[in-house]
Design a protein around this motif. Structure first.
Motif, mmCIF file in Angstrom:
data_model
loop_
_atom_site.group_PDB
_atom_site.id
_atom_site.type_symbol
_atom_site.label_atom_id
_atom_site.label_comp_id
_atom_site.label_asym_id
_atom_site.label_seq_id
_atom_site.Cartn_x
_atom_site.Cartn_y
_atom_site.Cartn_z
ATOM 1 N N CYS A 135 0.843 -1.190 0.000
ATOM 2 C CA CYS A 135 0.000 0.000 0.000
ATOM 3 C C CYS A 135 0.887 1.253 0.000
ATOM 4 O O CYS A 135 2.101 1.150 0.196
ATOM 5 C CB CYS A 135 -0.932 -0.030 1.203
ATOM 6 S SG CYS A 135 -0.118 0.504 2.713
ATOM 7 N N HIS A 175 2.829 -0.886 3.753
ATOM 8 C CA HIS A 175 2.437 -2.167 4.356
ATOM 9 C C HIS A 175 2.434 -3.252 3.285
ATOM 10 O O HIS A 175 1.819 -3.067 2.232
ATOM 11 C CB HIS A 175 1.050 -2.076 4.987
ATOM 12 C CG HIS A 175 0.945 -1.023 6.050
ATOM 13 N ND1 HIS A 175 -0.045 -0.064 6.062
ATOM 14 C CD2 HIS A 175 1.729 -0.779 7.131
ATOM 15 C CE1 HIS A 175 0.134 0.731 7.113
ATOM 16 N NE2 HIS A 175 1.197 0.322 7.780
ATOM 17 N N CYS A 180 -5.519 -2.440 1.754
ATOM 18 C CA CYS A 180 -4.652 -2.703 2.897
ATOM 19 C C CYS A 180 -5.494 -2.872 4.159
ATOM 20 O O CYS A 180 -6.371 -2.056 4.427
ATOM 21 C CB CYS A 180 -3.660 -1.553 3.066
ATOM 22 S SG CYS A 180 -2.636 -1.742 4.540
ATOM 23 N N CYS A 212 -4.443 0.279 6.805
ATOM 24 C CA CYS A 212 -4.802 1.685 6.576
ATOM 25 C C CYS A 212 -5.919 1.876 5.561
ATOM 26 O O CYS A 212 -6.289 3.003 5.248
ATOM 27 C CB CYS A 212 -3.561 2.496 6.186
ATOM 28 S SG CYS A 212 -2.854 1.935 4.633
HETATM 29 ZN ZN ZN Z 1 -1.426 0.167 4.484
#
Ligand code: ZN
Length: 416
Positions: A335, A339, A356, A359
């Motif tokens: 992301c 991540h 993700c 987030c």
């Molecule tokens: Zn993320």
């Protein structure tokens, strides 16, 4: 290379072969224009080139222009491939597939694949032109694993040999001096009977000696021993404990066979088919038993992609269990906030969008690769053995259906 590393390497090769074969079996030619060439390791490459050149000129007689062009194109790319080899093909030989496959909508597409060093030697040269690629001989090599010892005997003759996959290798033979049942005149019946029994006993010892010489050194690799012959010879032989005790434990069956020459070895394998089939999945069964026991009684088990992968990275997996029928890819996403996340998808499906989980941003695809190769790469680095598990028994099916085709037996509990 260590024995375990060699085994892992072999498993990986087999898996790669299986994938290519599956792909090849799906292709279809619009006529008999898909060419498969099986080349044994002792066939001179120059002979193969000559054969292909000959086929190329004969193909000029094919009436359909399109088929003619396709066959000749296939033969030309096979010749191109052969240029990479010197005098002989690699160990165990190689197979080259080439042809114009049906790509849908009346279109064709040229495909050429070379498979080097199959798991078992290619036994004879084959040139095959058909609407499908000839893959069966390779498939046989992949499904028939295992190393078995073979013994056939009666009181006159014995043969011992190997069954390696589907291949029977006669190795040693012996014949006896056991006198027939008729005694000569002047001999006492008692003395004759005693001498005869002694001779039989000596012969059984000789046969056992032959088998011990051949099999004892390989006893850890040996999946079982089949013993054949007429009654009561084979029973006397087994009941008399002539064989080395570790070999005796490996006997998975005794069978009636009429001949005890080399052809008897083949009869023995035919007679023992059922026992052999059971034995082939025996190791898979044992491993799945261990996995389920560990799962129920303790924590030395792991399953599913994420969990198994984490354990693999920690080095805690002793044996990685992969379902033979698993065909999935792992997609690695990242992301905008960095991540990294993984998702396992069916190998035939396109790559899905991914959000993700931390987030909620849309993640981008970093990489997509075969999930088995992904896990095996980690396993190799950590000294973990990978075993492919058949789906031909209940717990093997469960591995695929209930555990996503991926599991592991752990060296110790990790709580992951
Ligand atoms: Zn993320």
């Amino acid at each position: 290379m260590s024995e375990q590393a060699e085994q892992a390497n072999e498993d990986r090769r087999k898996y790669e072969f299986r994938k290519v074969i599956e792909e090849l079996t799906e292709y279809e030619g619009s006529g008999t224009q898909l060419v498969s060439i099986y080349i044994p390791e002792d066939k001179q490459v120059s002979d193969v080139v000559a054969h292909v050149t000959q086929e190329h000129s004969e193909a000029a007689n094919i009436k359909s222009k399109q088929t003619r062009t396709n066959v000749q194109d296939a033969l030309t790319s096979i010749k191109d491939r052969l240029r990479y080899y010197d005098t002989f093909p690699p160990d165990n030989g190689m197979v080259i597939f080439s042809g114009a496959i049906d790509a849908g909508g009346g279109q064709t597409e040229m495909v050429t694949k070379t498979l080097e060093s199959p798991p078992q030697p290619i036994e004879s040269f084959r040139y095959h032109c058909d609407s499908h690629f000839l893959t069966e001989p390779l498939e046989h090599m992949l499904t028939d694993q295992g190393l078995f010892g073979l013994i056939v005997l009666d009181r006159r003759e014995a043969n011992v040999g190997w069954l390696k996959g589907k291949r029977i290798e006669p190795v040693k033979s012996a014949s006896s001096l056991v006198p027939g049942k008729q005694r000569k005149g002047g001999q006492s019946a008692q003395r004759f009977a005693r001498l005869r029994l002694e001779a039989i006993d000596n012969f059984y010892q000789e046969v056992a000696g032959m088998a011990n010489d051949l099999f004892v050194a390989e006893r850890h690799e040996l999946d079982g021993i089949l013993v054949g012959g007429p009654s009561p010879t084979k029973d006397e032989f087994l009941d008399g404990d002539y064989l080395h005790h570790e070999l005796q434990d490996k006997v998975i069956g005794k069978f009636d066979v009429a001949y005890t020459d080399e052809s008897g070895l083949k009869d023995l394998v035919d007679a023992g088919q059922e026992a052999l089939a059971d034995q082939e999945i025996m190791q898979d069964k044992r491993l799945m038993e261990t996995f389920f026991e560990n799962l129920h009684t303790g924590e030395e088990a792991t399953y599913g992609f994420e969990q198994t992968r984490r354990n693999l990275i920690m080095g805690s997996v002793d044996t990685l269990l992969i379902s033979e029928d698993l065909r999935s890819d792992v997609v690695i996403y990242e992301c905008p906030n960095g991540h990294e996340e993984y998702e396992v998808v069916d190998a035939r499906h396109s790559t899905p969008d991914h959000e993700c989980s931390e987030c909620r941003e849309d993640a981008e695809v970093q990489e997509r690769e075969d999930v088995i190769e992904h896990l095996m790469n980690i396993a190799d680095q950590r000294g973990t053995e990978t075993t492919f598990i058949s789906t031909d028994f209940e717990k093997g099916e469960q591995l695929l259906d209930a555990f996503g085709g991926i599991a592991g037996i752990l060296r110790y509990s990790t709580g992951v």
